[in-house]
Design a protein around this motif. Structure first.
Motif, PDB file in Angstrom:
ATOM      1  N   TYR A  56       5.353 -29.667 -26.342  1.00  0.00           N
ATOM      2  CA  TYR A  56       6.780 -29.650 -26.642  1.00  0.00           C
ATOM      3  C   TYR A  56       7.509 -28.685 -25.711  1.00  0.00           C
ATOM      4  O   TYR A  56       8.567 -29.014 -25.170  1.00  0.00           O
ATOM      5  CB  TYR A  56       7.002 -29.247 -28.104  1.00  0.00           C
ATOM      6  N   ARG A  57       6.942 -27.506 -25.503  1.00  0.00           N
ATOM      7  CA  ARG A  57       7.575 -26.531 -24.601  1.00  0.00           C
ATOM      8  C   ARG A  57       7.660 -27.067 -23.178  1.00  0.00           C
ATOM      9  O   ARG A  57       8.670 -26.886 -22.488  1.00  0.00           O
ATOM     10  CB  ARG A  57       6.788 -25.222 -24.615  1.00  0.00           C
ATOM     11  N   LEU A  58       6.588 -27.726 -22.720  1.00  0.00           N
ATOM     12  CA  LEU A  58       6.601 -28.297 -21.365  1.00  0.00           C
ATOM     13  C   LEU A  58       7.678 -29.375 -21.243  1.00  0.00           C
ATOM     14  O   LEU A  58       8.363 -29.460 -20.216  1.00  0.00           O
ATOM     15  CB  LEU A  58       5.228 -28.869 -21.014  1.00  0.00           C
ATOM     16  N   PHE A  63      12.989 -31.030 -19.056  1.00  0.00           N
ATOM     17  CA  PHE A  63      14.337 -31.560 -19.174  1.00  0.00           C
ATOM     18  C   PHE A  63      15.405 -30.510 -18.861  1.00  0.00           C
ATOM     19  O   PHE A  63      16.468 -30.838 -18.342  1.00  0.00           O
ATOM     20  CB  PHE A  63      14.568 -32.172 -20.558  1.00  0.00           C
ATOM     21  N   GLU A  64      15.103 -29.259 -19.139  1.00  0.00           N
ATOM     22  CA  GLU A  64      16.053 -28.210 -18.773  1.00  0.00           C
ATOM     23  C   GLU A  64      16.141 -28.079 -17.255  1.00  0.00           C
ATOM     24  O   GLU A  64      17.227 -27.890 -16.709  1.00  0.00           O
ATOM     25  CB  GLU A  64      15.639 -26.873 -19.403  1.00  0.00           C
ATOM     26  N   ARG A  65      15.017 -28.195 -16.553  1.00  0.00           N
ATOM     27  CA  ARG A  65      15.046 -28.155 -15.090  1.00  0.00           C
ATOM     28  C   ARG A  65      15.811 -29.358 -14.524  1.00  0.00           C
ATOM     29  O   ARG A  65      16.575 -29.217 -13.584  1.00  0.00           O
ATOM     30  CB  ARG A  65      13.616 -28.136 -14.527  1.00  0.00           C
ATOM     31  N   ARG A  67      18.189 -30.999 -15.967  1.00  0.00           N
ATOM     32  CA  ARG A  67      19.590 -30.814 -16.273  1.00  0.00           C
ATOM     33  C   ARG A  67      20.235 -29.796 -15.322  1.00  0.00           C
ATOM     34  O   ARG A  67      21.356 -29.970 -14.863  1.00  0.00           O
ATOM     35  CB  ARG A  67      19.773 -30.374 -17.723  1.00  0.00           C
ATOM     36  N   SER A  68      19.491 -28.745 -15.009  1.00  0.00           N
ATOM     37  CA  SER A  68      20.053 -27.725 -14.125  1.00  0.00           C
ATOM     38  C   SER A  68      20.146 -28.240 -12.685  1.00  0.00           C
ATOM     39  O   SER A  68      20.990 -27.794 -11.923  1.00  0.00           O
ATOM     40  CB  SER A  68      19.233 -26.440 -14.186  1.00  0.00           C
ATOM     41  N   GLU A  69      19.275 -29.174 -12.277  1.00  0.00           N
ATOM     42  CA  GLU A  69      19.336 -29.760 -10.926  1.00  0.00           C
ATOM     43  C   GLU A  69      20.503 -30.708 -10.775  1.00  0.00           C
ATOM     44  O   GLU A  69      21.011 -30.878  -9.696  1.00  0.00           O
ATOM     45  CB  GLU A  69      18.022 -30.497 -10.637  1.00  0.00           C
ATOM     46  N   ALA A  70      20.904 -31.329 -11.869  1.00  0.00           N
ATOM     47  CA  ALA A  70      21.972 -32.328 -11.795  1.00  0.00           C
ATOM     48  C   ALA A  70      23.346 -31.730 -11.672  1.00  0.00           C
ATOM     49  O   ALA A  70      23.710 -30.694 -11.562  1.00  0.00           O
ATOM     50  CB  ALA A  70      21.946 -33.208 -13.047  1.00  0.00           C
TER      51      ALA A  70
END
Length: 70
Positions: A56-58, A63-65, A67-70
């Motif tokens: 779950y953490r992975l 998805f956070e990475r 989102r931050s790239e977009a």
């Protein structure tokens, strides 16, 4: 007229009795299936729970990475 009503009420009562019996049979089948599935839950270990938390953490990190790239 009275005989007609008696016949109709008898048919309705018999229909309801049949439905109750069918529901009881279905509930017993579901109960047996539920108990069988519940019995399989005994196999869960702390290692399984830890692995699920790690996964779950992975997923969240991924998805956070994204989102931050977009």
């Amino acid at each position: 007229m009275n005989t007609y009503l008696t016949i109709m009420v008898t048919i309705l009562v018999l229909t309801q009795i049949v439905r109750i019996i069918q529901n009881t049979i279905q509930l017993r089948r579901q109960y047996k299936l539920f108990q069988a599935q519940l019995g399989q839950l005994d196999d869960i270990t702390q290692e399984d729970l830890d692995m699920q938390r790690r996964a779950y953490r992975l997923i969240v990190d991924h998805f956070e990475r994204k989102r931050s790239e977009a």
